[in-house]
Design a protein around this motif. Structure first.
Motif, short mmCIF file in Angstrom:
data_model
loop_
_atom_site.label_atom_id
_atom_site.label_comp_id
_atom_site.label_asym_id
_atom_site.label_seq_id
_atom_site.Cartn_x
_atom_site.Cartn_y
_atom_site.Cartn_z
N LYS A 1 -0.35 1.71 6.34
CA LYS A 1 -0.39 0.43 5.64
C LYS A 1 0.33 0.50 4.29
CE LYS A 1 -4.40 -1.36 8.06
NZ LYS A 1 -5.76 -1.96 8.00
N TRP B 1 -3.73 -6.33 -0.94
CA TRP B 1 -2.30 -6.55 -1.15
C TRP B 1 -1.59 -6.85 0.15
CZ3 TRP B 1 -0.86 -1.58 -4.39
CH2 TRP B 1 -1.47 -1.67 -5.66
N THR B 2 -0.38 -7.38 0.02
CA THR B 2 0.50 -7.51 1.17
C THR B 2 1.07 -6.12 1.50
OG1 THR B 2 2.46 -7.90 -0.18
CG2 THR B 2 1.17 -9.85 0.48
N THR B 3 1.54 -5.98 2.72
CA THR B 3 2.17 -4.71 3.10
C THR B 3 3.38 -4.43 2.23
OG1 THR B 3 1.41 -4.91 5.38
CG2 THR B 3 3.26 -3.43 4.99
N LYS C 1 3.82 -5.18 -0.91
CA LYS C 1 3.41 -4.65 -2.21
C LYS C 1 2.93 -3.21 -2.07
CE LYS C 1 0.62 -5.58 -6.32
NZ LYS C 1 -0.28 -6.52 -7.03
#
Length: 223
Positions: free
Chosen positions: A74, A146-148, A150
């Motif tokens: 991730k 968080w987004t992937t 980020k």
């Protein structure tokens, strides 16, 4: 009395040739200096002790979250930085001395000094690239939301003092521990290490737990 040098003066043509050669050599050297990459041989310098203490005071204090759902996948790494060079190879080149890379950008020779333990290695296979703030620690202190994209930025961040080449088994001993549970065995590097840690957590808005903050405060008091 005239000296022997006065009886055999150099011709003006010889002087001109010598001057021209010297000028050409100087220009060549200047060109080499202008095009040679600046050697850094270290992560970006972290903020000073006073700034780190200020940053630490601004961090949110809360109990670490769960590791549920965590996976290194991730946090995509090592990303391509340029050409065939990924983040690991860029750090190996940056932190090493005399590093030679092959056409795939893999380091085939050089030497690496591990700031964590003071050991020097001549094989890239003996060196790990440490995430100063470990990926699992980041997950538990805020990166789980968080987004992937980020998380990928975090895992490959060359702008912050987040990546450093160190002895592989020392890095493995550190694992995902925070400074309350692990600090570099080379004590003279602890001040630098905790400044790096606080700067990275501050840059990404990650939290600290109570024991972690206490350990950081103690270490930073001597910085």
């Amino acid at each position: 009395m005239f000296s022997r040098y006065a009886r055999h003066p150099r011709s003006s043509a010889t002087v001109r040739r010598g001057t021209a050669l010297a000028a050409t050599a100087a220009l060549a050297l200047t060109g080499l200096l202008a095009t040679a990459p600046a050697a850094q041989a270290a992560p970006p310098t972290p903020v000073d002790g006073a700034t780190a203490r200020s940053y630490l005071a601004e961090l949110t204090v809360r109990t670490d979250g769960s590791s549920s759902g965590y996976s290194r996948d991730k946090f995509p790494h090592w990303s391509t930085q340029s050409g065939t060079c990924n983040t690991r190879e860029v750090v190996l080149k940056r932190d090493g001395v005399g590093v030679v890379q092959n056409s795939s950008c893999a380091a085939v020779s050089g030497s690496w000094y591990s700031e964590f333990d003071g050991a020097t290695w001549t094989a890239a296979s003996d060196v790990d690239i440490d995430h100063v703030v470990p990926l699992a620690e980041a997950w538990r202190s805020g990166a789980n939301s968080w987004t992937t994209a980020k998380r990928q930025t975090f895992a490959n961040d060359l702008a912050q003092p987040q990546l450093i080449a160190v002895t592989d088994n020392v890095n493995q001993a550190k694992g995902d521990k925070d400074p309350a549970k692990w600090l570099p065995p080379r004590t003279s590097y602890i001040c630098t290490y905790v400044r790096m840690w606080v700067q990275v957590k501050h840059a990404y808005g990650l939290s600290v737990d109570t024991a972690e903050k206490s350990a950081l405060q103690s270490a930073l008091a001597g910085c």
